[in-house]
Design a protein around this motif. Sequence first.
Motif, short mmCIF file in Angstrom:
data_model
loop_
_atom_site.label_atom_id
_atom_site.label_comp_id
_atom_site.label_asym_id
_atom_site.label_seq_id
_atom_site.Cartn_x
_atom_site.Cartn_y
_atom_site.Cartn_z
N SER A 49 -15.52 60.42 15.69
CA SER A 49 -14.39 61.31 16.02
C SER A 49 -13.25 60.63 16.78
O SER A 49 -12.12 61.08 16.72
CB SER A 49 -14.90 62.50 16.82
OG SER A 49 -15.26 62.08 18.13
N LEU A 90 -22.97 64.83 21.06
CA LEU A 90 -22.21 65.55 22.11
C LEU A 90 -23.15 65.85 23.28
O LEU A 90 -22.78 65.76 24.45
CB LEU A 90 -21.64 66.86 21.57
CG LEU A 90 -20.54 66.79 20.51
CD1 LEU A 90 -20.20 68.19 20.00
CD2 LEU A 90 -19.27 66.13 21.07
N TYR A 98 -10.95 50.96 23.81
CA TYR A 98 -11.97 51.69 23.04
C TYR A 98 -12.83 50.70 22.28
O TYR A 98 -12.33 49.68 21.79
CB TYR A 98 -11.31 52.64 22.03
CG TYR A 98 -12.32 53.38 21.17
CD1 TYR A 98 -12.94 54.55 21.63
CD2 TYR A 98 -12.69 52.90 19.92
CE1 TYR A 98 -13.89 55.21 20.87
CE2 TYR A 98 -13.64 53.56 19.14
CZ TYR A 98 -14.24 54.72 19.62
OH TYR A 98 -15.18 55.37 18.87
N MET A 103 -23.06 48.75 22.25
CA MET A 103 -24.48 48.42 22.39
C MET A 103 -24.71 46.92 22.21
O MET A 103 -25.43 46.29 22.98
CB MET A 103 -25.30 49.20 21.36
CG MET A 103 -25.39 50.69 21.70
SD MET A 103 -25.94 51.72 20.32
CE MET A 103 -27.55 51.07 19.98
N LEU A 121 -12.20 50.84 29.55
CA LEU A 121 -12.39 51.96 28.61
C LEU A 121 -11.50 53.15 28.96
O LEU A 121 -11.51 53.62 30.11
CB LEU A 121 -13.84 52.44 28.64
CG LEU A 121 -14.89 51.59 27.94
CD1 LEU A 121 -16.29 52.17 28.23
CD2 LEU A 121 -14.64 51.53 26.44
N SER A 158 -25.74 54.47 29.96
CA SER A 158 -25.89 53.76 28.68
C SER A 158 -26.21 52.29 28.92
O SER A 158 -27.03 51.71 28.22
CB SER A 158 -24.61 53.87 27.84
OG SER A 158 -24.37 55.20 27.46
C1 LIG Z 1 -22.81 50.31 27.00
C2 LIG Z 1 -22.21 51.67 26.65
C3 LIG Z 1 -21.22 52.23 27.45
C4 LIG Z 1 -20.68 53.48 27.14
N1 LIG Z 1 -19.71 54.01 27.97
C5 LIG Z 1 -19.19 55.23 27.71
C6 LIG Z 1 -18.20 55.81 28.57
O1 LIG Z 1 -17.81 55.23 29.59
N2 LIG Z 1 -17.70 57.03 28.24
C7 LIG Z 1 -18.13 57.71 27.13
O2 LIG Z 1 -17.63 58.80 26.88
N3 LIG Z 1 -19.08 57.20 26.32
C8 LIG Z 1 -19.63 55.99 26.57
N4 LIG Z 1 -20.58 55.47 25.74
C9 LIG Z 1 -21.12 56.31 24.65
C10 LIG Z 1 -20.45 56.16 23.27
O3 LIG Z 1 -20.39 54.79 22.92
C11 LIG Z 1 -19.05 56.76 23.21
O4 LIG Z 1 -19.05 58.07 23.72
C12 LIG Z 1 -18.55 56.84 21.76
O5 LIG Z 1 -18.61 55.57 21.16
C13 LIG Z 1 -17.13 57.35 21.75
O6 LIG Z 1 -16.60 57.33 20.44
P1 LIG Z 1 -16.33 58.68 19.63
O7 LIG Z 1 -15.54 59.62 20.46
O8 LIG Z 1 -15.80 58.31 18.30
O9 LIG Z 1 -17.82 59.24 19.52
P2 LIG Z 1 -18.51 60.23 18.47
O10 LIG Z 1 -19.66 59.48 17.89
O11 LIG Z 1 -17.53 60.84 17.56
O12 LIG Z 1 -19.14 61.34 19.42
C14 LIG Z 1 -18.44 62.51 19.82
C15 LIG Z 1 -18.47 62.63 21.34
O13 LIG Z 1 -19.80 62.76 21.83
C16 LIG Z 1 -19.95 62.05 23.05
N5 LIG Z 1 -20.91 60.96 22.85
C17 LIG Z 1 -21.28 60.40 21.68
N6 LIG Z 1 -22.24 59.48 21.85
C18 LIG Z 1 -22.49 59.44 23.18
C19 LIG Z 1 -23.39 58.71 24.01
N7 LIG Z 1 -24.27 57.82 23.50
N8 LIG Z 1 -23.35 58.92 25.34
C20 LIG Z 1 -22.49 59.83 25.87
N9 LIG Z 1 -21.63 60.57 25.14
C21 LIG Z 1 -21.63 60.38 23.82
C22 LIG Z 1 -18.56 61.50 23.40
O14 LIG Z 1 -17.92 62.42 24.24
C23 LIG Z 1 -17.89 61.42 22.05
O15 LIG Z 1 -16.50 61.50 22.12
C24 LIG Z 1 -21.15 54.20 26.02
C25 LIG Z 1 -22.13 53.63 25.21
C26 LIG Z 1 -22.66 52.37 25.51
C27 LIG Z 1 -23.73 51.80 24.63
#
Ligand SMILES: Cc1cc2nc3c(=O)[nH]c(=O)nc-3n(C[C@H](O)[C@H](O)[C@H](O)COP(=O)(O)OP(=O)(O)OC[C@H]3O[C@@H](n4cnc5c(N)ncnc54)[C@H](O)[C@@H]3O)c2cc1C
Lengths: 129, 267
Positions: free
Chosen positions: B66, B103, B166, B173, B198, B209
């Motif tokens: 997303s 989420l 981002y 990971m 970030l 994480s």
């Molecule tokens: C080392 C490491 C550090 C990270 N640091 C952060 C951080 O500081 N802030 C952060 O929001 N996420 C973090 N994440 C989790 C995750 O990588 C990101 O939320 C995600 O990549 C954001 O991209 P997206 O919005 O396209 O996610 P999508 O896959 O589209 O997910 C939708 C939403 O769900 C939530 N979400 C999804 N996966 C995770 C997850 N594993 N943990 C927590 N929330 C999640 C987020 O709010 C995200 O926007 C981290 C992961 C790792 C491995």
Amino acid sequence: MKLAWMHPDCLSADWLPPGSRAFFVFDDDYLAACGWGLKRIMFVYETLLELPVEIYRGSTVQLLAELAADEGVVTVDTPDPWLLARIAELRERVAVDVIPPPVFVELKGHVNLQRFSRYWSKAEAKLLD
Amino acid sequence: MKPLKKQFSSRAELAAYLQQQFPAAVERDPDMSPWLGGLAEAQRRLAEFKPQRYAATRNHLDGQVSGLSPYIRHGIFSLASVKTRAVAVAGSAQAIAKFISELAWRDYWQRLYLQWGAGIWQDREEYKTGWTTADYAAELPADIDGGRTGLACMDRFSRELRSTGYLHNHARMWLAAYVVHWRRVQWQAGARWFLVHLLDGDPASNNLSWQWVASTFSHKPYVFNRENLEKYSSGRFCPDCGAKTECPFEATYPDLSARLFQIGGAA
Ligand SMILES: Cc1cc2nc3c(=O)[nH]c(=O)nc-3n(C[C@H](O)[C@H](O)[C@H](O)COP(=O)(O)OP(=O)(O)OC[C@H]3O[C@@H](n4cnc5c(N)ncnc54)[C@H](O)[C@@H]3O)c2cc1C
């Protein structure tokens, strides 16, 4: 008229009480504690430009207490210990209403957070209903 | 006291104003990201997102994710509103169970944050690597921050983190595992680095994480190998990599375990 404190965890107009005056404070102490650089400040600032909020720089508690005078402050709850400490300090000077953020899933009773799987076993049925 | 300015004719003018207002922040990170802040941009991303394709493609760097994390992190969108909208698009919650469970990870970390507060900075458990905390370096090596490790994949992730704020979840990971397990650096050093850059940097999601990768909040350390990285990046990094013949990720999982840890069994 209450003063609405928009902090970095609640950058939305959805929770603002009608007719309230909203403030955001860039506090050097918070910025340093969080390690924010220009990228993040710019992202937050651009978000604030779209919102009905006045943007200040300074010490959060001092500024909000002065601006609020007798009217009190309303803000949104957060797990952030830095923000929670400021809410507690502010409470010593003015009345503060803390409203809950939107609930994602309501879990009753004790929730075991030892691992995600334990939490998910309780949350799944409600979320996928 | 006067409020800060709210009228700007361009992004460049805004950036110049912020540079002047926040010199200490510029010292930590002088870059500006191409990602736009604000509700309008969040709504645009949400409208483009196809939640039905998420489960099958999300692990790939080009997959359908997303890109909403900075907007969710700052409360521009609530988790509940994102879920409601995705369910409406997909027709049912069951059809997008994987997306909803991701989420939920954020909700889970936020609940732990409320419970532990600043305790999210401590090792929640011991490392399950056979090493103790003292065996890990306290500071991030400069070549990682500078994108000069000589490994094309890791250098690309490092530079992307700095220039955009981002990274895809899988890249986070891989990069975190490289920092903690290959370079044997304390997860806290990597977590601090991520939080500077970030846009979605959130102490709970980020630190927990990192602890999950490190194994201080999971049953075993997370590692990957070259095959896994190539598969989910369509092999885009290896052709130009200077370390092609000495790739530290080229191994089976049992071999990596034996090489990286003092115990066997990680995968
Ligand atoms: C080392 C490491 C550090 C990270 N640091 C952060 C951080 O500081 N802030 C952060 O929001 N996420 C973090 N994440 C989790 C995750 O990588 C990101 O939320 C995600 O990549 C954001 O991209 P997206 O919005 O396209 O996610 P999508 O896959 O589209 O997910 C939708 C939403 O769900 C939530 N979400 C999804 N996966 C995770 C997850 N594993 N943990 C927590 N929330 C999640 C987020 O709010 C995200 O926007 C981290 C992961 C790792 C491995």
